[in-house]
Design a protein around this motif. Structure first.
Motif, mmCIF file in Angstrom:
data_model
loop_
_atom_site.group_PDB
_atom_site.id
_atom_site.type_symbol
_atom_site.label_atom_id
_atom_site.label_comp_id
_atom_site.label_asym_id
_atom_site.label_seq_id
_atom_site.Cartn_x
_atom_site.Cartn_y
_atom_site.Cartn_z
ATOM 1 N N ASP A 86 22.251 38.170 -33.076
ATOM 2 C CA ASP A 86 23.525 37.865 -33.570
ATOM 3 C C ASP A 86 23.700 37.566 -34.917
ATOM 4 O O ASP A 86 24.518 37.823 -35.661
ATOM 5 C CB ASP A 86 24.138 36.383 -32.811
ATOM 6 C CG ASP A 86 24.404 36.823 -31.289
ATOM 7 O OD1 ASP A 86 24.435 37.906 -30.983
ATOM 8 O OD2 ASP A 86 24.200 35.915 -30.434
ATOM 9 N N ARG A 87 22.551 36.761 -35.380
ATOM 10 C CA ARG A 87 22.652 36.224 -37.045
ATOM 11 C C ARG A 87 22.445 37.298 -37.968
ATOM 12 O O ARG A 87 23.197 37.694 -38.961
ATOM 13 C CB ARG A 87 21.816 35.186 -37.073
ATOM 14 C CG ARG A 87 21.996 33.963 -37.751
ATOM 15 C CD ARG A 87 20.946 32.927 -37.784
ATOM 16 N NE ARG A 87 19.505 33.429 -38.056
ATOM 17 C CZ ARG A 87 18.547 33.375 -36.901
ATOM 18 N NH1 ARG A 87 18.811 32.685 -35.853
ATOM 19 N NH2 ARG A 87 17.453 33.788 -36.955
ATOM 20 N N VAL A 88 21.486 38.324 -37.538
ATOM 21 C CA VAL A 88 20.882 39.205 -38.581
ATOM 22 C C VAL A 88 21.559 40.739 -38.390
ATOM 23 O O VAL A 88 21.945 41.362 -39.336
ATOM 24 C CB VAL A 88 19.462 39.398 -38.351
ATOM 25 C CG1 VAL A 88 19.072 40.476 -39.459
ATOM 26 C CG2 VAL A 88 18.928 38.031 -38.728
ATOM 27 N N PHE A 89 22.185 40.900 -37.051
ATOM 28 C CA PHE A 89 22.321 42.262 -36.974
ATOM 29 C C PHE A 89 23.888 42.311 -36.222
ATOM 30 O O PHE A 89 24.332 43.263 -35.694
ATOM 31 C CB PHE A 89 21.343 43.037 -36.005
ATOM 32 C CG PHE A 89 20.253 43.378 -36.789
ATOM 33 C CD1 PHE A 89 20.130 44.625 -37.599
ATOM 34 C CD2 PHE A 89 19.197 42.652 -36.340
ATOM 35 C CE1 PHE A 89 19.148 44.830 -38.266
ATOM 36 C CE2 PHE A 89 17.793 42.843 -37.122
ATOM 37 C CZ PHE A 89 17.759 43.944 -38.069
ATOM 38 N N GLY A 90 24.650 41.213 -36.359
ATOM 39 C CA GLY A 90 25.876 41.014 -35.813
ATOM 40 C C GLY A 90 25.927 41.294 -34.191
ATOM 41 O O GLY A 90 27.142 41.849 -33.873
ATOM 42 N N GLY A 91 24.803 41.163 -33.481
ATOM 43 C CA GLY A 91 24.988 41.210 -32.109
ATOM 44 C C GLY A 91 24.644 42.645 -31.756
ATOM 45 O O GLY A 91 24.545 42.860 -30.570
ATOM 46 N N GLU A 92 24.366 43.734 -32.534
ATOM 47 C CA GLU A 92 24.085 44.943 -32.316
ATOM 48 C C GLU A 92 22.829 45.316 -31.982
ATOM 49 O O GLU A 92 22.009 45.579 -32.964
ATOM 50 C CB GLU A 92 24.814 45.952 -33.402
ATOM 51 C CG GLU A 92 26.134 45.714 -33.376
ATOM 52 C CD GLU A 92 26.841 46.606 -34.662
ATOM 53 O OE1 GLU A 92 26.084 47.526 -35.146
ATOM 54 O OE2 GLU A 92 27.977 46.371 -35.197
ATOM 55 N N SER A 93 22.305 45.548 -30.892
ATOM 56 C CA SER A 93 21.113 45.792 -30.411
ATOM 57 C C SER A 93 20.581 47.278 -30.948
ATOM 58 O O SER A 93 19.409 47.263 -31.357
ATOM 59 C CB SER A 93 21.099 45.924 -28.751
ATOM 60 O OG SER A 93 21.355 44.784 -28.487
ATOM 61 N N ALA A 94 21.451 48.222 -31.032
ATOM 62 C CA ALA A 94 20.851 49.451 -31.639
ATOM 63 C C ALA A 94 20.628 49.435 -32.955
ATOM 64 O O ALA A 94 19.689 49.770 -33.468
ATOM 65 C CB ALA A 94 22.105 50.756 -31.460
ATOM 66 N N SER A 95 21.253 48.514 -33.842
ATOM 67 C CA SER A 95 21.134 48.285 -35.316
ATOM 68 C C SER A 95 19.521 47.798 -35.505
ATOM 69 O O SER A 95 18.832 47.946 -36.342
ATOM 70 C CB SER A 95 21.983 47.404 -35.933
ATOM 71 O OG SER A 95 23.318 48.019 -35.844
ATOM 72 N N LEU A 96 19.292 46.611 -34.660
ATOM 73 C CA LEU A 96 18.271 46.190 -34.730
ATOM 74 C C LEU A 96 16.991 46.936 -34.374
ATOM 75 O O LEU A 96 15.926 47.055 -35.038
ATOM 76 C CB LEU A 96 17.967 44.939 -33.568
ATOM 77 C CG LEU A 96 16.545 44.291 -33.233
ATOM 78 C CD1 LEU A 96 16.490 43.392 -34.233
ATOM 79 C CD2 LEU A 96 16.837 43.736 -31.782
#
Length: 123
Positions: A86-96
């Motif tokens: 949530d903090r680093v990737f705005g909650g986007e698993s694909a971005s992580l």
């Protein structure tokens, strides 16, 4: 399940306890030697703080405190992972996942395991 947030230093203490519980404070201090440059009093302070957070429980054995975890490691990992996502990737698993794939050198076995997990997700 207890919802709890633990600091980076507390993670080190908890990993030791999860690996070897039940443990005395002296056991924890001994296991952290060489991994963390903390005085025994610092470790005991962290143990006390984790008891206050209801992450640890203890019982008295003579003049020694024997500690056990009150929370499962998997629950803490899940909460910390969700917080990071949530903090680093705005909650986007694909971005992580894309970030780690671009910045890591994966072995053939790791790539195979990822493919299998993705296939299972797809259904």
């Amino acid at each position: 399940m207890l919802e709890v947030t633990i600091s980076d230093a507390e993670w080190q203490v908890m990993n030791v306890i999860w690996d070897g519980q039940p443990m005395t404070s002296q056991d924890v201090v001994g296991r952290l030697e060489g991994h963390a440059d903390w005085a025994p009093a610092t470790v005991k302070t962290m143990l006390h703080r984790l008891v206050k957070k209801n992450v640890l429980t203890y019982e008295l054995d003579g003049n020694r405190y024997v500690y056990r975890s009150r929370v499962r490691q998997a629950n803490c990992v899940k909460k910390a992972g969700r917080s990071f996502l949530d903090r680093v990737f705005g909650g986007e698993s694909a971005s992580l996942l894309a970030h780690f794939l671009r910045s890591s050198k994966l072995s053939a076995e790791e790539i195979s395991q990822l493919r299998q997990m993705l296939d299972e997700q797809e259904g």
